[in-house]
Design a protein around this motif. Structure first.
Motif, PDB file in Angstrom:
ATOM      1  N   VAL A  47      -4.082  14.469   3.676  1.00 28.30           N
ATOM      2  CA  VAL A  47      -4.583  13.414   4.551  1.00 28.30           C
ATOM      3  C   VAL A  47      -5.468  14.085   5.593  1.00 28.30           C
ATOM      4  O   VAL A  47      -5.028  15.000   6.293  1.00 28.30           O
ATOM      5  N   LEU A  80      -6.389  10.414   1.501  1.00 29.14           N
ATOM      6  CA  LEU A  80      -6.593   9.415   2.545  1.00 29.14           C
ATOM      7  C   LEU A  80      -7.349  10.070   3.684  1.00 29.14           C
ATOM      8  O   LEU A  80      -7.077  11.219   4.034  1.00 29.14           O
ATOM      9  N   PRO A  94      -7.321   3.834   8.055  1.00 32.32           N
ATOM     10  CA  PRO A  94      -6.256   2.880   7.768  1.00 32.32           C
ATOM     11  C   PRO A  94      -4.910   3.337   8.327  1.00 32.32           C
ATOM     12  O   PRO A  94      -4.775   4.438   8.846  1.00 32.32           O
ATOM     13  N   ASP A  95      -3.912   2.472   8.164  1.00 37.76           N
ATOM     14  CA  ASP A  95      -2.573   2.683   8.706  1.00 37.76           C
ATOM     15  C   ASP A  95      -1.867   3.821   7.963  1.00 37.76           C
ATOM     16  O   ASP A  95      -1.471   3.669   6.806  1.00 37.76           O
ATOM     17  N   LEU A  96      -1.704   4.966   8.629  1.00 37.69           N
ATOM     18  CA  LEU A  96      -1.098   6.148   8.028  1.00 37.69           C
ATOM     19  C   LEU A  96       0.345   5.895   7.611  1.00 37.69           C
ATOM     20  O   LEU A  96       0.746   6.229   6.494  1.00 37.69           O
ATOM     21  N   TRP A  99       0.602   3.803   4.492  1.00 37.60           N
ATOM     22  CA  TRP A  99       0.185   4.552   3.304  1.00 37.60           C
ATOM     23  C   TRP A  99       1.257   5.543   2.871  1.00 37.60           C
ATOM     24  O   TRP A  99       1.559   5.671   1.681  1.00 37.60           O
ATOM     25  N   GLU A 102       4.084   3.563   1.258  1.00 39.13           N
ATOM     26  CA  GLU A 102       3.677   3.067  -0.066  1.00 39.13           C
ATOM     27  C   GLU A 102       3.702   4.171  -1.123  1.00 39.13           C
ATOM     28  O   GLU A 102       3.941   3.906  -2.293  1.00 39.13           O
ATOM     29  N   ASN A 103       3.458   5.403  -0.693  1.00 41.28           N
ATOM     30  CA  ASN A 103       3.390   6.528  -1.624  1.00 41.28           C
ATOM     31  C   ASN A 103       4.671   7.358  -1.667  1.00 41.28           C
ATOM     32  O   ASN A 103       4.705   8.410  -2.315  1.00 41.28           O
TER      33      ASN A 103
END
Length: 187
Positions: A47, A80, A94-96, A99, A102-103
């Motif tokens: 990231v 990301l 975006p919202d870290l 993310w 989600e991952n």
């Protein structure tokens, strides 16, 4: 456990020592490059976080060349990229956190600039959010800091002192483990 490397604010504008002042840890960029290489080789997510300053006079303003990422990070295979205007990568776009959730990522390894500002703030928030957090201290750097503190007076700290204090507070406060690049890559 899935982990991600968070590379924070490795931007060319931090090379402007006339703006920022004296710095510590000249090996920071090489150590960040080693971490990026290891993550790239392992296929684990990277990231990349970039600070977009609101101040037109800042080297990190999006309209200034200093906003660009250093070469070692610009070529990284980022899963990301987060743009932020404050110290914490968790308040970017975006919202870290979303993310990461989600991952299925629960372990974070942090590096970048500034040790006692954006790296520390992100590490504290990561720890508070329950992430297993490691800060690779020799893959960070910061700058001397001086200011008047009410009730205390003029306070001056070198970049080296600030890095040591950040490491102590993060580790002993239970926010993050502190490691070196060599330790992390060996283990």
């Amino acid at each position: 456990m899935t982990r991600a490397l968070l590379v924070i604010d490795m931007q060319r504008g931090f090379d402007d020592l006339d703006f920022w002042g004296p710095t510590a840890n000249p090996d920071c960029e090489a150590n960040v490059a080693a971490l990026v290489g290891a993550w790239r080789d392992s296929g684990e997510p990277i990231v990349v976080v970039r600070h977009d300053s609101d101040s037109a006079g800042s080297p990190l303003h999006p309209g200034n060349p200093g906003n660009a990422l250093v070469d070692a990070v610009a070529g990284a295979p980022a899963a990301l990229t987060v743009a932020k205007r404050v110290n914490s990568a968790f308040y970017g776009d975006p919202d870290l956190h979303a993310w990461l959730q989600e991952n299925g990522i629960r372990e974070l390894v942090l590096c970048g600039i500034q040790t006692n500002m954006c790296v520390e703030t992100t590490a504290r928030m990561a720890g508070n959010l329950g992430y297993d957090t490691t800060v690779v201290l020799d893959a960070t750097r910061t700058f001397d800091l001086s200011g008047v503190v009410p009730g205390v007076g003029l306070v001056t700290r070198s970049a080296k002192e600030l890095m040591a204090t950040t490491a102590l507070v993060l580790q002993e406060g239970g926010f993050a483990r502190i490691r070196t690049t060599a330790e992390l890559l060996a283990g």
